[in-house]
Design a protein around this motif. Structure first.
Motif, PDB file in Angstrom:
ATOM      1  N   ASP A   1       0.732  -1.620   0.002  1.00  0.00           N
ATOM      2  CA  ASP A   1       0.291   0.157   0.160  1.00  0.00           C
ATOM      3  C   ASP A   1       1.232   1.361   0.298  1.00  0.00           C
ATOM      4  O   ASP A   1       0.119   2.185  -0.232  1.00  0.00           O
ATOM      5  CB  ASP A   1      -1.176  -0.318   1.023  1.00  0.00           C
ATOM      6  CG  ASP A   1      -2.011  -1.039   1.527  1.00  0.00           C
ATOM      7  OD1 ASP A   1      -2.419  -1.890   0.064  1.00  0.00           O
ATOM      8  OD2 ASP A   1      -2.362  -0.872   2.050  1.00  0.00           O
ATOM      9  N   ARG A   2       1.832   1.192   0.286  1.00  0.00           N
ATOM     10  CA  ARG A   2       3.097   2.340   0.891  1.00  0.00           C
ATOM     11  C   ARG A   2       3.450   2.531  -0.430  1.00  0.00           C
ATOM     12  O   ARG A   2       3.654   3.597  -1.064  1.00  0.00           O
ATOM     13  CB  ARG A   2       4.360   2.048   1.814  1.00  0.00           C
ATOM     14  CG  ARG A   2       5.009   3.388   1.635  1.00  0.00           C
ATOM     15  CD  ARG A   2       5.656   3.579   3.067  1.00  0.00           C
ATOM     16  NE  ARG A   2       5.084   3.034   4.458  1.00  0.00           N
ATOM     17  CZ  ARG A   2       5.235   1.895   5.053  1.00  0.00           C
ATOM     18  NH1 ARG A   2       6.461   1.826   5.202  1.00  0.00           N
ATOM     19  NH2 ARG A   2       4.750   1.579   6.254  1.00  0.00           N
ATOM     20  N   CYS A   3       4.461   1.623  -1.190  1.00  0.00           N
ATOM     21  CA  CYS A   3       5.474   2.533  -2.071  1.00  0.00           C
ATOM     22  C   CYS A   3       4.546   0.744  -3.739  1.00  0.00           C
ATOM     23  O   CYS A   3       5.331   1.494  -4.652  1.00  0.00           O
ATOM     24  CB  CYS A   3       7.191   1.259  -2.268  1.00  0.00           C
ATOM     25  SG  CYS A   3       6.755  -0.421  -2.144  1.00  0.00           S
ATOM     26  N   LEU A   4       3.626   1.044  -3.256  1.00  0.00           N
ATOM     27  CA  LEU A   4       2.944  -0.241  -4.922  1.00  0.00           C
ATOM     28  C   LEU A   4       3.841  -1.290  -5.682  1.00  0.00           C
ATOM     29  O   LEU A   4       3.745  -1.764  -6.367  1.00  0.00           O
ATOM     30  CB  LEU A   4       2.782   1.050  -5.988  1.00  0.00           C
ATOM     31  CG  LEU A   4       1.867   1.612  -5.829  1.00  0.00           C
ATOM     32  CD1 LEU A   4       0.933   2.932  -6.848  1.00  0.00           C
ATOM     33  CD2 LEU A   4       0.758   1.941  -4.838  1.00  0.00           C
ATOM     34  N   ASP A   5       5.146  -1.753  -4.726  1.00  0.00           N
ATOM     35  CA  ASP A   5       5.607  -2.927  -5.361  1.00  0.00           C
ATOM     36  C   ASP A   5       5.411  -4.222  -4.703  1.00  0.00           C
ATOM     37  O   ASP A   5       4.453  -4.141  -3.810  1.00  0.00           O
ATOM     38  CB  ASP A   5       6.980  -2.999  -4.785  1.00  0.00           C
ATOM     39  CG  ASP A   5       8.318  -3.027  -5.761  1.00  0.00           C
ATOM     40  OD1 ASP A   5       7.133  -4.209  -6.388  1.00  0.00           O
ATOM     41  OD2 ASP A   5       9.132  -3.427  -4.833  1.00  0.00           O
ATOM     42  N   TYR A   6       5.473  -5.368  -5.597  1.00  0.00           N
ATOM     43  CA  TYR A   6       4.386  -5.919  -5.015  1.00  0.00           C
ATOM     44  C   TYR A   6       5.498  -7.349  -4.098  1.00  0.00           C
ATOM     45  O   TYR A   6       6.965  -6.809  -4.689  1.00  0.00           O
ATOM     46  CB  TYR A   6       4.662  -7.179  -6.318  1.00  0.00           C
ATOM     47  CG  TYR A   6       3.191  -7.106  -6.785  1.00  0.00           C
ATOM     48  CD1 TYR A   6       1.611  -7.508  -6.449  1.00  0.00           C
ATOM     49  CD2 TYR A   6       3.398  -5.965  -8.353  1.00  0.00           C
ATOM     50  CE1 TYR A   6       1.020  -6.819  -7.013  1.00  0.00           C
ATOM     51  CE2 TYR A   6       1.809  -5.844  -7.968  1.00  0.00           C
ATOM     52  CZ  TYR A   6       0.868  -6.452  -7.990  1.00  0.00           C
ATOM     53  OH  TYR A   6      -0.536  -5.615  -8.604  1.00  0.00           O
ATOM     54  N   PHE A   7       5.687  -7.783  -3.012  1.00  0.00           N
ATOM     55  CA  PHE A   7       5.647  -8.812  -2.329  1.00  0.00           C
ATOM     56  C   PHE A   7       5.296 -10.181  -2.320  1.00  0.00           C
ATOM     57  O   PHE A   7       4.124 -10.075  -2.142  1.00  0.00           O
ATOM     58  CB  PHE A   7       6.857  -7.273  -1.188  1.00  0.00           C
ATOM     59  CG  PHE A   7       5.295  -7.927   0.152  1.00  0.00           C
ATOM     60  CD1 PHE A   7       5.112  -8.766   1.030  1.00  0.00           C
ATOM     61  CD2 PHE A   7       4.140  -6.237  -0.308  1.00  0.00           C
ATOM     62  CE1 PHE A   7       3.887  -7.951   1.814  1.00  0.00           C
ATOM     63  CE2 PHE A   7       3.326  -6.151   0.756  1.00  0.00           C
ATOM     64  CZ  PHE A   7       2.207  -7.061   1.939  1.00  0.00           C
ATOM     65  N   GLU A   8       6.525 -11.029  -1.237  1.00  0.00           N
ATOM     66  CA  GLU A   8       5.886 -11.941  -0.480  1.00  0.00           C
ATOM     67  C   GLU A   8       5.396 -11.828   0.704  1.00  0.00           C
ATOM     68  O   GLU A   8       6.238 -11.477   0.911  1.00  0.00           O
ATOM     69  CB  GLU A   8       6.896 -13.145  -1.175  1.00  0.00           C
ATOM     70  CG  GLU A   8       6.671 -13.447  -2.229  1.00  0.00           C
ATOM     71  CD  GLU A   8       8.051 -14.741  -2.939  1.00  0.00           C
ATOM     72  OE1 GLU A   8       8.226 -15.303  -1.623  1.00  0.00           O
ATOM     73  OE2 GLU A   8       8.290 -15.172  -4.017  1.00  0.00           O
ATOM     74  N   PHE A   9       3.948 -12.404   0.880  1.00  0.00           N
ATOM     75  CA  PHE A   9       3.081 -12.014   2.368  1.00  0.00           C
ATOM     76  C   PHE A   9       2.983 -14.132   2.299  1.00  0.00           C
ATOM     77  O   PHE A   9       3.134 -14.581   1.639  1.00  0.00           O
ATOM     78  CB  PHE A   9       1.837 -11.402   2.085  1.00  0.00           C
ATOM     79  CG  PHE A   9       1.589 -11.433   3.613  1.00  0.00           C
ATOM     80  CD1 PHE A   9       1.758 -10.637   4.118  1.00  0.00           C
ATOM     81  CD2 PHE A   9       0.396 -12.855   3.982  1.00  0.00           C
ATOM     82  CE1 PHE A   9       1.106 -11.049   5.382  1.00  0.00           C
ATOM     83  CE2 PHE A   9      -0.101 -12.598   5.001  1.00  0.00           C
ATOM     84  CZ  PHE A   9      -0.188 -12.067   6.046  1.00  0.00           C
ATOM     85  N   PRO A  10       3.575 -14.259   3.968  1.00  0.00           N
ATOM     86  CA  PRO A  10       3.850 -15.370   3.803  1.00  0.00           C
ATOM     87  C   PRO A  10       2.210 -16.072   4.213  1.00  0.00           C
ATOM     88  O   PRO A  10       1.803 -14.866   5.138  1.00  0.00           O
ATOM     89  CB  PRO A  10       4.411 -15.608   5.399  1.00  0.00           C
ATOM     90  CG  PRO A  10       5.129 -14.074   5.399  1.00  0.00           C
ATOM     91  CD  PRO A  10       5.496 -13.111   4.377  1.00  0.00           C
ATOM     92  N   LEU A  11       1.546 -16.674   4.456  1.00  0.00           N
ATOM     93  CA  LEU A  11       0.791 -17.080   4.483  1.00  0.00           C
ATOM     94  C   LEU A  11       0.502 -18.861   5.866  1.00  0.00           C
ATOM     95  O   LEU A  11       0.987 -19.418   5.407  1.00  0.00           O
ATOM     96  CB  LEU A  11      -0.481 -17.759   3.282  1.00  0.00           C
ATOM     97  CG  LEU A  11      -1.569 -17.991   3.567  1.00  0.00           C
ATOM     98  CD1 LEU A  11      -2.768 -16.956   4.325  1.00  0.00           C
ATOM     99  CD2 LEU A  11      -2.016 -18.662   2.534  1.00  0.00           C
ATOM    100  N   ASP A  12       0.569 -18.567   6.440  1.00  0.00           N
ATOM    101  CA  ASP A  12      -0.084 -20.107   7.621  1.00  0.00           C
ATOM    102  C   ASP A  12      -1.059 -19.937   8.357  1.00  0.00           C
ATOM    103  O   ASP A  12      -1.601 -18.399   9.390  1.00  0.00           O
ATOM    104  CB  ASP A  12       0.733 -19.832   8.252  1.00  0.00           C
ATOM    105  CG  ASP A  12       1.271 -20.943   9.777  1.00  0.00           C
ATOM    106  OD1 ASP A  12       0.745 -21.613   8.835  1.00  0.00           O
ATOM    107  OD2 ASP A  12       1.541 -20.616  10.359  1.00  0.00           O
TER     108      ASP A  12
END
Length: 175
Positions: free
Chosen positions: A64-75
């Motif tokens: 939401d801050r820089c609009l770049d994509y990143f991998e969010f860990p899901l557990d």
């Protein structure tokens, strides 16, 4: 889809892979891609089903801050109960009702809901291992530069609003 008709009472295990095609179909999740392993332990009882669900993997979401994509860990760990009734009641958070003649269970909506609820409201890059900001530094400096220009750049008010303010002030004087 889990075909439960004909299963003996007891434990049964199912594994599903959730990937890009799933996230493209459910674009409302706002996930570009991901790789999630879904493990379902179905415990069949006499008159209901208990499902222990675990989702493990990563989601590629937009910061939401820089609009770049990143991998969010899901557990994710959850429990779902399936009850059988002629006239189904409204579903609960972890209880769904099926007609007794049903013989399959579609887990798709449960997976969509569980993944959607696992994503934080504010999606921001995690910090780097060295403790530095994980966001795109070029984008952050650009945002900072533009916000300083706006705040110190003089009159940024739309002139049409000034005309409306004048009309409002004139109306207040006449009263």
């Amino acid at each position: 889809i889990i075909p439960f008709a004909g299963l003996k009472e007891g434990e049964h295990e199912y594994d599903f892979e959730i990937g890009k095609a799933f996230f493209e179909e459910y674009s409302s999740l706002e996930i570009r891609t991901g790789a999630v392993q879904a493990h379902v332990l179905l415990i069949k009882k006499n008159n209901f089903l208990e499902l222990e669900v675990s989702l493990d993997g990563y989601l590629e979401i937009q910061c939401d801050r820089c609009l770049d994509y990143f991998e969010f860990p899901l557990d994710f760990e959850g429990v779902l109960f399936v009850k059988f009734k002629e006239t189904p009641e409204d579903p609960d958070d972890n209880v769904i009702y099926l007609h007794p003649s049903e013989d399959i269970l579609d887990m798709t909506q449960y997976f969509v809901d569980s993944i959607g609820l696992s994503i934080p409201i504010q999606k921001v890059h995690p910090e780097n291992e060295d403790g530095s900001e994980g966001c795109d530094q070029e984008m952050l400096s650009r945002i900072d530069e533009l916000s300083h220009k706006e705040s110190s750049g003089g009159n940024t008010t739309d002139p049409r609003w000034e005309k409306l303010k004048d009309l409002l002030n004139e109306g207040n004087k006449n009263e």
